[in-house]
Scaffold this active site. Structure first.
Site, PDB file in Angstrom:
ATOM      1  CB  CYS A  81      -0.988  -0.027   1.155  1.00 20.66           C
ATOM      2  SG  CYS A  81      -2.364   1.156   0.961  1.00 20.66           S
ATOM      3  CG  HIS A 141      -3.601  -3.415   3.152  1.00 19.12           C
ATOM      4  ND1 HIS A 141      -2.553  -3.016   3.947  1.00 19.12           N
ATOM      5  CD2 HIS A 141      -4.184  -2.276   2.693  1.00 19.12           C
ATOM      6  CE1 HIS A 141      -2.501  -1.690   3.989  1.00 19.12           C
ATOM      7  NE2 HIS A 141      -3.476  -1.222   3.241  1.00 19.12           N
ATOM      8  CD  GLU A 144      -0.945  -5.924   5.356  1.00 20.29           C
ATOM      9  OE1 GLU A 144      -1.077  -4.731   5.668  1.00 20.29           O
ATOM     10  OE2 GLU A 144      -0.922  -6.296   4.160  1.00 20.29           O
TER      11      GLU A 144
END
Length: 257
Positions: free
Chosen positions: A102, A195, A197
């Site tokens: 990001c 993202h 994660e």
């Protein structure tokens, strides 16, 4: 007796932990290590948003670096952002693996000569489908990346985007919202706009916070929360991509004409 060298990685954290992430996940560092780490590795945390950076003479100790997301603008001129750009340029010159997520994707692009700016089409929040280009499949086939589907869903939360990748870089994923969802630069740089994660409840809480501080309108927030209930990100595939890049044989295969 053969000594096994310990693999070390560093997270360059460009955001402060939210109270929710601290309470539920024990901080963003734990979120990243859970997603990208493996047993037997050592991961170090540098809170670059607070001015905490690795020493230059220690950079050679790390196999790879991950740059996190952030509420800050990657094109901003805060001192720590400028220092981060210098660090990324240094890591690029050292041919160290750097994965940007990001804001990390955007600041990598900026540091290496690309262009980052506010998106003309506004916020992108939710689970978005991105399309992998043919160039993506020229990397790391020995790690089974050729088995990854040509479209993947990923959690997104950004209002800035990459407008132009650095000269010599390749766009390897795009979407109907964002032209540069993922880019590579040689074998050592990978930027991902989404993202990989994040879990859905991390984003759900983040939507609440963005609504509470008036960054987004309440109706828009409620719409995105409802959409989030119906969608699922392809987290396992994204984790495979990220781990393959950081630790595997992520090398562009030669093209024969």
């Amino acid at each position: 007796m053969k000594v096994i060298e310990e693999k070390r990685y560093a997270l360059l954290l460009a955001a402060k932990d939210s109270e929710y992430v601290k309470k539920v996940y024990d901080g963003y560092f734990k979120v990243f290590v859970d997603a990208f780490g493996d047993e037997g590795e050592k991961w170090d945390l540098f809170r670059v948003v607070e001015g905490e950076f690795p020493e230059l003479d220690q950079l050679h100790n790390y196999q790879g670096f991950v740059v996190s997301g952030s509420p800050h603008d990657a094109y901003g001129d805060e001192y720590w952002i400028l220092e981060l750009c210098f660090l990324l340029q240094t890591l690029f010159a050292m041919q160290k693996k750097v994965l940007g997520i990001c804001f990390g994707h955007q600041v990598l692009c900026r540091a290496l000569g690309g262009k980052v700016a506010r998106s003309d089409s506004g916020w992108d929040i939710g689970v978005r489908t991105v399309s992998l280009t043919e160039d993506f499949y020229s990397y790391g086939l020995f790690d089974g990346l050729d088995e990854i589907p040509p479209t993947l869903s990923i959690i997104e939360c950004h209002q800035d985007e990459v407008w132009e990748v650095p000269e010599g870089a390749q766009v390897v994923a795009c979407s109907d919202k964002t032209g540069v969802e993922m880019f590579t630069f040689g074998d050592n740089i990978l930027g991902i706009q989404g993202h990989p994660e994040y879990t859905k409840d991390i984003l759900d809480n983040l939507i609440d916070r963005l609504s509470s501080n008036n960054s987004i309108e309440r109706d828009f927030a409620e719409e995105k929360k409802l959409q989030l209930m119906e969608a699922e990100p392809d987290r396992k595939y994204w984790e495979k991509i990220c781990k393959s890049f950081l630790k595997g044989s992520w090398t562009q295969l030669p093209t024969y004409f």
